[in-house]
Design a protein around this motif. Structure first.
Motif, short mmCIF file in Angstrom:
data_model
loop_
_atom_site.label_atom_id
_atom_site.label_comp_id
_atom_site.label_asym_id
_atom_site.label_seq_id
_atom_site.Cartn_x
_atom_site.Cartn_y
_atom_site.Cartn_z
N GLY A 48 19.80 31.08 17.58
CA GLY A 48 20.08 32.37 16.95
C GLY A 48 21.03 32.30 15.79
O GLY A 48 20.84 31.50 14.87
N SER A 49 22.08 33.10 15.84
CA SER A 49 23.01 33.30 14.74
C SER A 49 23.51 32.01 14.13
O SER A 49 24.08 31.16 14.82
N SER A 79 20.04 35.99 14.24
CA SER A 79 20.28 36.76 15.46
C SER A 79 19.00 37.36 16.03
O SER A 79 18.81 37.39 17.25
N LEU A 83 17.72 36.76 19.85
CA LEU A 83 17.53 37.85 20.81
C LEU A 83 16.09 37.92 21.30
O LEU A 83 15.84 38.11 22.50
N SER A 96 23.97 35.85 18.88
CA SER A 96 23.76 37.01 18.00
C SER A 96 25.08 37.52 17.44
O SER A 96 26.11 37.52 18.14
N ALA A 100 22.50 43.67 21.12
CA ALA A 100 21.05 43.67 21.34
C ALA A 100 20.47 45.06 21.12
O ALA A 100 19.33 45.20 20.66
N LYS A 103 18.89 45.94 17.66
CA LYS A 103 17.66 45.31 17.18
C LYS A 103 16.44 45.99 17.78
O LYS A 103 16.30 46.09 19.00
N GLY A 170 21.82 38.55 11.61
CA GLY A 170 22.88 39.42 12.11
C GLY A 170 23.99 39.57 11.09
O GLY A 170 24.64 40.62 11.01
#
Length: 299
Positions: A48-49, A79, A83, A96, A100, A103, A170
């Motif tokens: 992710g991020s 992100s 997620l 992230s 959550a 999103k 993100g």
């Protein structure tokens, strides 16, 4: 008759011996299984991020050194990717920069949030633009295309080149929400990687973008907004508003092995060590708390 009786007794002894042997094997098997259970190989994939990636990378190195049975893979992708993949059960942890709930398409009620740090973000420019401080309205006007040359904000006579983050980022969501008051940015070059953004801004005249403080170095100029500099102190009090929590989401409650790593992320060793060294803020240093709706509460 005596021979038959003797044979029966002998058979009974042999059977008892076999039975004892099986019992002994079962016992040692259970003991061996229990022992191996504490040293079982554990694989964790965190995706992710890219803003959070350096911290998780650093933490997994020290954690794996103490727990050699763990194999932890840390990947970027943004992100949104983190997620969606953790929600789909494709990865162990979704990293992230945003809640959550922010999103679309993410079943937030199925995910468990583990906040591990705070990250500040700031607009960054190529050093040659000649600007160090702008107003928030000027920042919005630059990213929406109303201001096109640096001389309009007291800088060099140079065309402004905006570098944005990908839509699933993100960092972008946080910057647009808190830096641009939700304004929609102009169509421009987009990059997935914070490292790539840093390189472009450092090397390309006239360029502006935004990065997590953990990625900002002397190769570029960070901008103050309305005289406020992006520092740990201004972030802690929300005087600098462009910041977010760093979340590590799991699908449901994590099992004991995954929880061990997540608990390690918030130990004093990590919070007062690599969290600060890499430019993040420890959760415990925050003087305010911000909800997903943006409500601020003093701590």
């Amino acid at each position: 008759m005596k021979k038959i009786t003797g044979l029966l007794v002998l058979a009974g002894v042999l059977l008892a011996g076999c039975g004892g042997g099986n019992g002994s094997t079962d016992g040692s098997g259970s003991s061996s299984s229990a022992a191996s259970g504490s040293n079982e190989n554990v694989e964790i994939v965190a995706v992710g991020s890219t803003a959070l990636q350096p911290l998780v990378d650093a933490a997994k190195d020290s954690f794996s050194a103490e727990n050699p049975n763990y194999t932890i893979s840390v990947q970027g992708g943004g992100s949104g990717t983190g997620l969606s993949q953790v929600a789909a059960g494709a990865v162990t942890i979704g990293n992230s920069d945003v809640f959550a709930e922010e999103k679309d398409g993410i079943p937030a009620d199925e995910l468990v949030d583990h906040k591990v740090a705070v990250v500040g973000m700031a607009p960054v420019v190529n050093k040659e633009v000649g600007v160090t401080d702008i107003t928030k309205q000027q920042l919005i006007d630059i990213f929406t295309g109303k201001i096109k040359n640096w001389k309009e904000v007291g800088g060099a006579d140079q065309e402004i080149s905006v570098v944005n983050r990908a839509s699933g980022s993100g960092t972008r969501a946080t910057f647009e929400k808190w830096g641009l008051d939700g304004a929609e940015t102009i169509q421009s070059q987009e990059q997935d990687s914070s490292g790539t953004v840093r390189k472009i801004v450092a090397e390309t005249p006239g360029t502006i973008s935004y990065l997590a403080l953990s990625y900002i170095d002397d190769s570029m100029q960070e901008l103050s907004i309305d005289g406020v500099k992006p520092t740990p102190e201004t972030i802690q009090t929300n005087d600098w508003t462009i910041w977010s929590y760093e979340h590590m989401y799991t699908k449901g409650e994590p099992d004991a092995n995954v929880k061990k790593f997540l608990d390690y992320m918030v130990t004093d060793e990590i919070q007062n060590g690599v969290v600060k060294e890499l430019g993040y803020l420890p959760i415990t240093d925050m003087k305010v708390e911000r909800t997903v709706d943006g409500d601020i509460k003093d701590l």
